[in-house]
Design a protein around this motif. Structure first.
Motif, PDB file in Angstrom:
ATOM      1  N   PHE A   5       0.821  -1.199   0.000  1.00  0.00           N
ATOM      2  CA  PHE A   5       0.000   0.000   0.000  1.00  0.00           C
ATOM      3  C   PHE A   5       0.853   1.245   0.000  1.00  0.00           C
ATOM      4  O   PHE A   5       1.969   1.247   0.514  1.00  0.00           O
ATOM      5  CB  PHE A   5      -0.927   0.008   1.228  1.00  0.00           C
ATOM      6  N   GLU A   6       0.279   2.301  -0.564  1.00  0.00           N
ATOM      7  CA  GLU A   6       0.904   3.611  -0.561  1.00  0.00           C
ATOM      8  C   GLU A   6      -0.116   4.622  -0.074  1.00  0.00           C
ATOM      9  O   GLU A   6      -1.324   4.415  -0.229  1.00  0.00           O
ATOM     10  CB  GLU A   6       1.360   3.992  -1.972  1.00  0.00           C
ATOM     11  N   VAL A   7       0.374   5.711   0.504  1.00  0.00           N
ATOM     12  CA  VAL A   7      -0.520   6.789   0.909  1.00  0.00           C
ATOM     13  C   VAL A   7      -1.302   7.237  -0.318  1.00  0.00           C
ATOM     14  O   VAL A   7      -0.763   7.333  -1.420  1.00  0.00           O
ATOM     15  CB  VAL A   7       0.290   7.949   1.532  1.00  0.00           C
ATOM     16  N   CYS A   8      -2.574   7.465  -0.139  1.00  0.00           N
ATOM     17  CA  CYS A   8      -3.553   7.879  -1.160  1.00  0.00           C
ATOM     18  C   CYS A   8      -4.202   6.707  -1.889  1.00  0.00           C
ATOM     19  O   CYS A   8      -5.122   6.919  -2.688  1.00  0.00           O
ATOM     20  CB  CYS A   8      -2.984   8.865  -2.173  1.00  0.00           C
ATOM     21  N   ASP A   9      -3.773   5.462  -1.636  1.00  0.00           N
ATOM     22  CA  ASP A   9      -4.460   4.316  -2.227  1.00  0.00           C
ATOM     23  C   ASP A   9      -5.872   4.231  -1.676  1.00  0.00           C
ATOM     24  O   ASP A   9      -6.103   4.429  -0.477  1.00  0.00           O
ATOM     25  CB  ASP A   9      -3.753   2.995  -1.879  1.00  0.00           C
ATOM     26  N   ARG A  10      -6.825   3.924  -2.545  1.00  0.00           N
ATOM     27  CA  ARG A  10      -8.185   3.634  -2.098  1.00  0.00           C
ATOM     28  C   ARG A  10      -8.214   2.158  -1.709  1.00  0.00           C
ATOM     29  O   ARG A  10      -7.719   1.293  -2.442  1.00  0.00           O
ATOM     30  CB  ARG A  10      -9.194   3.912  -3.212  1.00  0.00           C
ATOM     31  N   VAL A  11      -8.784   1.874  -0.541  1.00  0.00           N
ATOM     32  CA  VAL A  11      -8.812   0.507  -0.024  1.00  0.00           C
ATOM     33  C   VAL A  11     -10.204   0.167   0.476  1.00  0.00           C
ATOM     34  O   VAL A  11     -11.028   1.047   0.750  1.00  0.00           O
ATOM     35  CB  VAL A  11      -7.783   0.321   1.114  1.00  0.00           C
ATOM     36  N   GLU A  12     -10.449  -1.141   0.586  1.00  0.00           N
ATOM     37  CA  GLU A  12     -11.690  -1.613   1.199  1.00  0.00           C
ATOM     38  C   GLU A  12     -11.344  -2.630   2.262  1.00  0.00           C
ATOM     39  O   GLU A  12     -10.344  -3.347   2.167  1.00  0.00           O
ATOM     40  CB  GLU A  12     -12.643  -2.200   0.168  1.00  0.00           C
ATOM     41  N   CYS A  13     -12.183  -2.676   3.289  1.00  0.00           N
ATOM     42  CA  CYS A  13     -11.969  -3.583   4.401  1.00  0.00           C
ATOM     43  C   CYS A  13     -12.356  -5.005   3.979  1.00  0.00           C
ATOM     44  O   CYS A  13     -13.379  -5.216   3.331  1.00  0.00           O
ATOM     45  CB  CYS A  13     -12.794  -3.133   5.596  1.00  0.00           C
ATOM     46  N   LEU A  14     -11.538  -5.961   4.361  1.00  0.00           N
ATOM     47  CA  LEU A  14     -11.775  -7.363   4.003  1.00  0.00           C
ATOM     48  C   LEU A  14     -12.324  -8.184   5.164  1.00  0.00           C
ATOM     49  O   LEU A  14     -12.554  -9.381   5.012  1.00  0.00           O
ATOM     50  CB  LEU A  14     -10.472  -7.993   3.495  1.00  0.00           C
ATOM     51  N   VAL A  15     -12.513  -7.534   6.321  1.00  0.00           N
ATOM     52  CA  VAL A  15     -13.009  -8.223   7.516  1.00  0.00           C
ATOM     53  C   VAL A  15     -14.051  -7.347   8.206  1.00  0.00           C
ATOM     54  O   VAL A  15     -14.118  -6.142   7.963  1.00  0.00           O
ATOM     55  CB  VAL A  15     -11.872  -8.547   8.509  1.00  0.00           C
ATOM     56  N   ASP A  16     -14.830  -7.938   9.061  1.00  0.00           N
ATOM     57  CA  ASP A  16     -15.746  -7.171   9.900  1.00  0.00           C
ATOM     58  C   ASP A  16     -15.048  -6.766  11.193  1.00  0.00           C
ATOM     59  O   ASP A  16     -14.344  -7.572  11.806  1.00  0.00           O
ATOM     60  CB  ASP A  16     -16.985  -8.006  10.261  1.00  0.00           C
ATOM     61  N   HIS A  17     -15.220  -5.535  11.584  1.00  0.00           N
ATOM     62  CA  HIS A  17     -14.827  -5.010  12.892  1.00  0.00           C
ATOM     63  C   HIS A  17     -13.335  -5.154  13.222  1.00  0.00           C
ATOM     64  O   HIS A  17     -12.982  -5.714  14.264  1.00  0.00           O
ATOM     65  CB  HIS A  17     -15.657  -5.655  14.008  1.00  0.00           C
ATOM     66  N   PRO A  18     -12.442  -4.631  12.366  1.00  0.00           N
ATOM     67  CA  PRO A  18     -11.017  -4.718  12.709  1.00  0.00           C
ATOM     68  C   PRO A  18     -10.741  -4.007  14.029  1.00  0.00           C
ATOM     69  O   PRO A  18     -11.246  -2.912  14.268  1.00  0.00           O
ATOM     70  CB  PRO A  18     -10.326  -4.027  11.537  1.00  0.00           C
ATOM     71  N   ASP A  19      -9.993  -4.651  14.886  1.00  0.00           N
ATOM     72  CA  ASP A  19      -9.661  -4.129  16.209  1.00  0.00           C
ATOM     73  C   ASP A  19     -10.924  -3.730  16.968  1.00  0.00           C
ATOM     74  O   ASP A  19     -10.948  -2.737  17.688  1.00  0.00           O
ATOM     75  CB  ASP A  19      -8.682  -2.958  16.098  1.00  0.00           C
ATOM     76  N   ASN A  20     -11.975  -4.506  16.772  1.00  0.00           N
ATOM     77  CA  ASN A  20     -13.254  -4.346  17.478  1.00  0.00           C
ATOM     78  C   ASN A  20     -13.984  -3.035  17.199  1.00  0.00           C
ATOM     79  O   ASN A  20     -14.778  -2.585  18.009  1.00  0.00           O
ATOM     80  CB  ASN A  20     -13.065  -4.535  18.985  1.00  0.00           C
ATOM     81  N   ASN A  21     -13.728  -2.413  16.047  1.00  0.00           N
ATOM     82  CA  ASN A  21     -14.479  -1.203  15.704  1.00  0.00           C
ATOM     83  C   ASN A  21     -15.774  -1.616  15.009  1.00  0.00           C
ATOM     84  O   ASN A  21     -15.754  -2.134  13.899  1.00  0.00           O
ATOM     85  CB  ASN A  21     -13.671  -0.273  14.804  1.00  0.00           C
ATOM     86  N   VAL A  22     -16.903  -1.339  15.657  1.00  0.00           N
ATOM     87  CA  VAL A  22     -18.196  -1.794  15.154  1.00  0.00           C
ATOM     88  C   VAL A  22     -18.625  -1.090  13.869  1.00  0.00           C
ATOM     89  O   VAL A  22     -19.481  -1.589  13.140  1.00  0.00           O
ATOM     90  CB  VAL A  22     -19.302  -1.645  16.226  1.00  0.00           C
ATOM     91  N   ASP A  23     -18.061   0.077  13.585  1.00  0.00           N
ATOM     92  CA  ASP A  23     -18.471   0.838  12.402  1.00  0.00           C
ATOM     93  C   ASP A  23     -17.751   0.427  11.121  1.00  0.00           C
ATOM     94  O   ASP A  23     -18.153   0.835  10.037  1.00  0.00           O
ATOM     95  CB  ASP A  23     -18.259   2.337  12.625  1.00  0.00           C
ATOM     96  N   ILE A  24     -16.690  -0.338  11.240  1.00  0.00           N
ATOM     97  CA  ILE A  24     -15.952  -0.768  10.045  1.00  0.00           C
ATOM     98  C   ILE A  24     -16.293  -2.235   9.786  1.00  0.00           C
ATOM     99  O   ILE A  24     -16.085  -3.090  10.638  1.00  0.00           O
ATOM    100  CB  ILE A  24     -14.434  -0.598  10.221  1.00  0.00           C
ATOM    101  N   VAL A  25     -16.824  -2.484   8.591  1.00  0.00           N
ATOM    102  CA  VAL A  25     -17.233  -3.842   8.229  1.00  0.00           C
ATOM    103  C   VAL A  25     -16.672  -4.191   6.851  1.00  0.00           C
ATOM    104  O   VAL A  25     -16.169  -3.333   6.131  1.00  0.00           O
ATOM    105  CB  VAL A  25     -18.776  -3.986   8.212  1.00  0.00           C
ATOM    106  N   PHE A  26     -16.808  -5.456   6.493  1.00  0.00           N
ATOM    107  CA  PHE A  26     -16.391  -5.922   5.178  1.00  0.00           C
ATOM    108  C   PHE A  26     -16.995  -5.006   4.119  1.00  0.00           C
ATOM    109  O   PHE A  26     -18.193  -4.746   4.120  1.00  0.00           O
ATOM    110  CB  PHE A  26     -16.864  -7.364   4.964  1.00  0.00           C
ATOM    111  N   GLY A  27     -16.157  -4.464   3.249  1.00  0.00           N
ATOM    112  CA  GLY A  27     -16.627  -3.594   2.184  1.00  0.00           C
ATOM    113  C   GLY A  27     -16.532  -2.107   2.485  1.00  0.00           C
ATOM    114  O   GLY A  27     -16.754  -1.288   1.598  1.00  0.00           O
ATOM    115  N   SER A  28     -16.225  -1.739   3.737  1.00  0.00           N
ATOM    116  CA  SER A  28     -16.050  -0.316   4.046  1.00  0.00           C
ATOM    117  C   SER A  28     -14.894   0.226   3.207  1.00  0.00           C
ATOM    118  O   SER A  28     -13.884  -0.441   3.017  1.00  0.00           O
ATOM    119  CB  SER A  28     -15.738  -0.114   5.534  1.00  0.00           C
ATOM    120  N   ILE A  29     -15.050   1.471   2.731  1.00  0.00           N
ATOM    121  CA  ILE A  29     -14.079   2.066   1.816  1.00  0.00           C
ATOM    122  C   ILE A  29     -13.379   3.245   2.497  1.00  0.00           C
ATOM    123  O   ILE A  29     -14.002   4.006   3.236  1.00  0.00           O
ATOM    124  CB  ILE A  29     -14.784   2.573   0.538  1.00  0.00           C
TER     125      ILE A  29
END
Length: 98
Positions: A5-29
């Protein structure tokens, strides 16, 4: 092999709740805003929506939108509305039929 990865890359989350954050889920951009090297390498992401407990990734994004994840929890994002290939019918016809 994990994506690089590089700064400014657009990414999507591949897991639900990384580090127990309820607002980030699979597919979050989001957009990579920070890369921490070392034994516990993490990627600071500025998520497209404000997240509970979010921070500013060390001043690299707006407060409340940042959250660090591990490289294997995100992947490079390709917007399905972005056509990576420009198609020109006339050029194709010229190529095929001279």
């Amino acid at each position: 092999m994990d994506a690089v990865f590089e700064v400014c890359d657009r990414v999507e989350c591949l897991v639900d709740h990384p580090d127990n954050n309820v607002d980030i889920v699979f597919g979050s951009i989001g957009t990579v805003c920070e890369i921490r090297e070392g034994i516990d390498m993490s990627i600071g992401v500025c998520w497209d929506t404000e997240i509970e407990g979010g921070h500013d990734c060390g001043g690299n994004c707006d407060m409340g939108y940042g959250w660090r994840v591990y490289p294997d929890q995100i992947g490079l994002y390709q917007d399905p509305n972005d056509d990576p290939f420009e198609f020109d019918e006339q050029s194709l016809q010229n190529l095929l039929f001279g």
